[in-house]
Design a protein around this motif. Structure first.
Motif, short mmCIF file in Angstrom:
data_model
loop_
_atom_site.label_atom_id
_atom_site.label_comp_id
_atom_site.label_asym_id
_atom_site.label_seq_id
_atom_site.Cartn_x
_atom_site.Cartn_y
_atom_site.Cartn_z
N MET A 114 0.83 -1.22 0.00
CA MET A 114 0.00 0.00 0.00
C MET A 114 0.86 1.26 0.00
SD MET A 114 -3.47 -0.66 2.13
CE MET A 114 -2.80 -1.48 3.54
N ASP A 115 1.95 1.22 0.76
CA ASP A 115 2.86 2.37 0.78
C ASP A 115 3.47 2.59 -0.60
OD1 ASP A 115 2.56 3.43 3.22
OD2 ASP A 115 4.61 3.07 3.92
N LYS A 116 3.83 1.50 -1.26
CA LYS A 116 4.44 1.59 -2.60
C LYS A 116 3.42 2.21 -3.57
CE LYS A 116 8.57 -0.71 -3.09
NZ LYS A 116 9.07 -0.86 -1.84
N ILE A 117 2.16 1.78 -3.46
CA ILE A 117 1.11 2.31 -4.34
C ILE A 117 0.97 3.82 -4.10
CG2 ILE A 117 -1.38 2.29 -4.83
CD1 ILE A 117 -1.32 -0.74 -4.11
N ARG A 156 -5.89 3.98 5.33
CA ARG A 156 -6.46 5.32 5.52
C ARG A 156 -5.39 6.41 5.57
NH1 ARG A 156 -10.60 3.64 10.38
NH2 ARG A 156 -12.35 2.99 9.08
N GLY A 157 -4.13 6.00 5.66
CA GLY A 157 -3.05 6.98 5.71
C GLY A 157 -2.81 7.53 7.10
N LYS A 158 -3.27 6.79 8.11
CA LYS A 158 -3.07 7.27 9.48
C LYS A 158 -1.58 7.29 9.81
CE LYS A 158 -4.67 6.54 14.21
NZ LYS A 158 -5.26 5.60 15.15
N TYR A 159 -0.87 6.29 9.36
CA TYR A 159 0.60 6.26 9.47
C TYR A 159 1.15 5.43 8.34
CZ TYR A 159 -1.15 2.29 12.24
OH TYR A 159 -1.86 1.20 12.69
N LYS A 160 2.49 5.54 8.16
CA LYS A 160 3.13 4.77 7.08
C LYS A 160 3.32 3.32 7.51
CE LYS A 160 5.30 8.30 4.44
NZ LYS A 160 6.51 8.91 3.94
N ALA A 161 3.44 2.45 6.52
CA ALA A 161 3.61 1.03 6.83
C ALA A 161 4.97 0.79 7.48
CB ALA A 161 3.51 0.22 5.55
N GLU A 162 5.02 -0.20 8.35
CA GLU A 162 6.27 -0.56 9.01
C GLU A 162 7.14 -1.35 8.03
OE1 GLU A 162 7.70 0.00 12.25
OE2 GLU A 162 9.26 -0.80 10.94
N LYS A 163 8.41 -0.95 7.94
CA LYS A 163 9.30 -1.61 6.97
C LYS A 163 10.06 -2.78 7.60
CE LYS A 163 9.91 2.30 3.92
NZ LYS A 163 9.05 3.28 4.60
N ASN A 164 9.91 -2.94 8.90
CA ASN A 164 10.63 -4.00 9.60
C ASN A 164 9.62 -5.09 10.01
OD1 ASN A 164 11.93 -5.60 11.46
ND2 ASN A 164 13.01 -3.90 12.43
N TYR A 217 -1.23 0.17 16.59
CA TYR A 217 0.18 0.17 16.22
C TYR A 217 0.88 1.48 16.57
CZ TYR A 217 4.39 -0.86 13.67
OH TYR A 217 5.70 -1.09 13.36
N ASP A 218 0.23 2.61 16.26
CA ASP A 218 0.89 3.91 16.48
C ASP A 218 1.09 4.21 17.96
OD1 ASP A 218 -1.89 3.98 16.49
OD2 ASP A 218 -1.97 6.13 16.11
N LEU A 219 0.33 3.56 18.82
CA LEU A 219 0.49 3.78 20.26
C LEU A 219 1.48 2.77 20.87
CD1 LEU A 219 -3.23 4.42 21.27
CD2 LEU A 219 -1.45 6.11 20.87
N LEU A 220 1.42 1.54 20.36
CA LEU A 220 2.23 0.48 20.97
C LEU A 220 3.69 0.47 20.51
CD1 LEU A 220 0.16 -2.83 21.19
CD2 LEU A 220 1.17 -1.52 23.03
N MET A 221 3.89 0.57 19.18
CA MET A 221 5.23 0.35 18.65
C MET A 221 6.29 1.32 19.19
SD MET A 221 7.23 -1.63 17.32
CE MET A 221 6.02 -2.90 17.07
N PRO A 222 5.98 2.63 19.31
CA PRO A 222 7.00 3.52 19.86
C PRO A 222 7.47 3.08 21.25
CG PRO A 222 5.19 4.79 18.94
CD PRO A 222 4.76 3.36 18.93
#
Lengths: 75, 517
Positions: B65-68, B161-169, B191-196
Motif C-alpha cells: 500500500m505504501d508503494k502504491i 487510511r493513511g493514518k501512518y506509514k507502513a512498518e518496513k521492519n 500500532y501507532d500507540l504500541l510500537m514507539p
C-alpha cells in the motif's frame, strides 16, 4: 462556508451555529449527528473524512469544519 | 488447564526480564518477539503457522500500500487530475485490503466458525428430510486467533487510511501481532500507540517493576479471591438451572457477572502489569462498567478496546458509506438518519456477537444489545422531554441511581444469556425468575470462610471503585510510596492471595472465559 451551514441546518434545525466554538463539547453535535454530517460533507465536497479526522477540534465550530474540508479538498 | 496461560505468562515475564536486562536497548524488541514466538510455538504447536501467515500478510499489505501511495507525486498534479489519480490509488489499495481480508478473515472463519456453519447447515438440511452427517474440522484454535486477527486488520486499515506509514521492519510487525501478554485476552492495541513504546527498549527500572508487579498481583487477587469463588456459585446454579427459580437464578446471574468481570479484568491487569515492567502501556479495557447509566455507556466502559475497534473499523465505515447514503436518500431526513444508524448498529452487534463465539447464542447476545441500543435511541428523546417538563436534571442522584440499577438489570439478562448453555436454557431461566424453585443451599457450594472471603474481596473491589469515583487515584498513590513501602504493599497482597486465595484441590476453577475467544 454557506454550504456547510446549509448541511448543519438540515441535521440540527433551528440552531445558531455562527460563532459557536463548542459544537461537540456542548453536545450540540452528538456522535450520531457527526456520522450524518461526515457522510453529507463527503458527498457534497467529494472528500473523504476518515476516523483519523474524528477529533472534537475538527468539529467544534463551523470554521474548523470548513478548514477540515479545505484541507482534505486540497490533498 | 485453567492456570496454564497464567503460568506461561509468569514464566514469560521472568525469562524476558533476565534476557532483557543483558541485551542492548535497540535489540530488546527482538527479545520480546523471540520469547513471545518461542512460547507461542510451545503453546500453539503447529497452529503457530497461522499467526505467522498473518504477520507476513500484514507486513506485505502495508508495504504494498505504501508503494502504491508513493508511486505518484499527487501534490505535483493539478486539482482535477489529482482527484482522478487519488481515486485510482484508493482503488488499488482497496484491492490489497480486500485480499488481506479474504486471507486473514478467511483463516478466522474457517478455524473458528466452519464447524458452526457446517452443523447449522446440516441441521437445517436434516430438518427438511435430509440425512447428512456434518463435516467437522478437528483442529485446535491458535492462541489468540480472534484477538490478533482484528488487531492486525486494524493496522492494515490504518495504513490504508493513511493514518501512518507502513512498518518496513517485519520483526516489529511480528511483535505487534505476537506480543504474548496481550495475545490471550487482549486488550486490542493500536500500532501507532504500541510500537514507539515497544521499540524504545527502556531499561527495567524499580518504579515500573513495582508498578507492574502490583498490577499483576491485583489481577491475581481478582481471579483467586473473587472470580474462582463466584464461579462455583454460578456453576452450581447454571448446571442445575431447571431446579431453581426466583432469587437463586438472579444470584447465579450476579455471581457470573462478578466472575466474568473479576476474571477478565484480572487477566487484563496481569497483561498490563507484565507490559508495564517493560515500560509498555497497554490500553485500558475496563472503566467502572457497573456505574453505567445506559447500555451504550456500559459498552464504552466494558471491554473498551473491542468496542473502540468495532467503532473505528466497522461502525464508522458502514454508517458513512456511500451505499447507505444513496440507499436512504429518498427517505425523509429523520427516517434516513434512523435507518443509517440502525443498519450500522445491526452490523456492529451481529459481528460483536459472532466474535464472542461460534453459536446462535452469541449472535443473539449481540442482537440483544443491538435491540437495547435502538430502543434507547427511540425512547431517550421522549424521556428527556418528560424530565425537562418536570424540571428534573440529568444530574439528579435518584435519577442516576435508577438508571444505574436499570442498566445493571439489563446487563444481568445479557450475562445470563452469555453463560446459559443455549437460548432455550436462557429462556427457561428467565421464566424461572418469576417462579419458585428448589431451596438453594449456598453452604453446600462454598464453606462459610469462602463466603466471607468472597464478600470481603468484593467489598475491596467496590472500595477501589468508590475511590476512583471520588477522584482518588490509587495507582498514583502507590507510585508515590517509597520502595520499601511498595515492597510491603506487594508482599501483603501476595500473602493475602496465597493464604486466602481459592486455588488447589478444593477448588475447581473454570478455564478463562475470554481466553476461549
Amino acid at each position: 462556508m454557506e454550504r456547510i451551514y446549509k448541511i448543519l441546518e438540515e441535521i440540527i434545525p433551528n440552531t445558531d451555529f455562527k460563532g459557536a466554538t463548542n459544537l461537540v463539547d456542548a453536545k450540540i453535535l452528538t456522535s450520531l449527528n457527526i456520522v450524518r454530517l461526515v457522510s453529507m460533507l463527503n458527498e457534497e465536497f467529494d472528500i473523504e473524512i476518515t476516523p483519523i479526522h474524528l477529533i472534537p477540534e475538527n468539529f467544534n465550530s463551523v470554521e474548523s469544519i470548513y478548514n477540515l474540508v479545505v484541507e482534505l479538498d486540497g490533498e | 488447564m485453567p492456570y496454564f496461560m497464567m503460568t506461561m505468562l509468569l514464566i514469560f515475564t521472568a525469562v524476558t526480564i533476565a534476557i532483557y536486562a543483558v541485551c542492548p536497548r535497540r535489540q530488546r524488541y527482538i527479545v520480546l518477539l523471540a520469547i513471545s514466538l518461542a512460547f507461542l510455538c510451545y503453546i500453539s504447536k503447529f497452529t503457530v503457522v497461522f499467526i505467522l501467515a498473518t504477520v507476513l500478510t500484514t507486513f506485505l499489505s502495508g508495504i504494498i500500500m505504501d508503494k502504491i501511495t508513493q508511486s505518484v507525486d499527487i501534490k505535483a498534479l493539478d486539482k482535477e487530475v489529482r482527484k482522478k489519480v487519488k481515486a485510482k490509488i484508493k482503488q488499488k489499495k482497496q484491492i490489497v485490503v480486500l485480499s488481506y481480508i479474504v486471507i486473514n478473515v478467511g483463516i478466522l472463519l474457517i478455524l473458528k466458525y466452519f464447524n458452526f456453519f457446517a452443523l447449522t447447515t446440516t441441521n437445517i438440511l436434516n430438518k427438511f428430510g435430509g440425512n447428512y452427517e456434518p463435516f467437522i474440522l478437528k483442529i485446535a484454535l491458535p492462541l489468540g486467533l480472534s484477538y490478533y486477527t482484528l488487531q492486525a486488520l486494524g493496522y492494515v486499515i490504518d495504513v490504508f487510511r493513511g493514518k501512518y506509514k507502513a512498518e518496513k521492519n517485519i520483526l516489529k510487525v511480528g511483535l505487534f501481532i505476537c506480543f504474548l501478554p496481550q495475545l490471550h485476552e487482549g486488550p486490542f492495541g493500536r500500532y501507532d500507540l504500541l510500537m514507539p513504546q515497544m521499540e524504545k527498549g527502556d531499561n527495567i527500572n524499580v518504579n515500573n517493576l513495582y508498578n507492574g508487579i502490583a498490577k499483576i498481583l491485583w489481577g491475581l487477587f481478582k481471579i483467586f479471591m473473587v472470580a474462582n469463588r463466584a464461579s462455583m456459585i454460578s456453576d452450581a446454579v447454571f448446571k442445575d438451572n431447571g431446579k431453581y427459580g426466583g432469587v437463586t437464578i438472579l444470584l447465579g446471574g450476579v455471581a457470573f457477572t462478578v466472575q466474568l468481570y473479576a476474571e477478565f479484568s484480572g487477566y487484563i491487569d496481569i497483561a498490563r502489569g507484565i507490559s508495564k515492567i517493560f515500560n509498555i502501556e497497554l490500553s485500558k479495557n475496563f472503566d467502572l462498567p457497573f456505574i453505567s447509566k445506559n447500555v451504550g455507556e456500559f459498552w464504552r466502559r466494558w471491554h473498551i478496546s473491542l468496542g473502540a475497534w468495532f467503532r473505528d473499523y466497522v461502525f464508522y465505515p458502514v454508517s458513512t458509506s456511500k451505499f447507505l447514503r444513496k440507499s436512504t436518500q429518498k427517505l425523509s431526513f429523520n427516517i434516513s438518519n434512523f435507518v443509517t444508524i440502525t443498519i450500522s448498529l445491526l452490523v456492529v452487534w451481529f459481528l460483536t456477537g459472532l466474535w464472542h463465539g461460534a453459536s446462535i447464542k452469541y449472535v443473539c447476545y449481540g442482537l440483544y444489545y443491538f435491540i437495547l441500543m435502538i430502543l434507547f435511541n427511540i425512547i431517550s428523546p421522549y424521556v428527556e422531554k418528560i424530565l425537562a417538563k418536570n424540571n428534573i436534571s440529568n444530574d439528579n442522584k435518584i435519577l442516576i441511581s435508577i438508571r444505574v440499577v436499570k442498566t445493571f438489570l439489563l446487563v444481568l439478562i445479557g450475562m445470563i444469556m452469555f453463560r446459559a448453555e443455549n437460548m432455550s436454557v436462557f429462556g427457561n431461566m428467565i421464566l424461572s425468575i418469576f417462579k419458585n424453585g428448589e431451596y438453594f443451599n449456598l453452604l453446600k457450594i462454598l464453606e462459610m470462610q469462602d463466603i466471607l472471603a468472597l464478600i470481603v474481596s468484593i467489598g475491596i473491589l467496590i472500595l477501589g471503585a468508590v475511590a476512583k469515583i471520588k477522584g482518588i487515584d490509587i495507582e498514583d498513590k502507590f507510585n508515590n510510596l517509597s520502595s520499601i513501602k511498595k515492597y510491603f504493599v506487594c508482599f501483603a497482597l501476595f500473602t493475602v492471595i496465597v493464604v486466602f486465595g481459592a486455588y488447589g484441590l478444593d477448588y475447581l476453577p473454570p478455564d478463562p472465559i475470554y481466553g476461549g475467544f
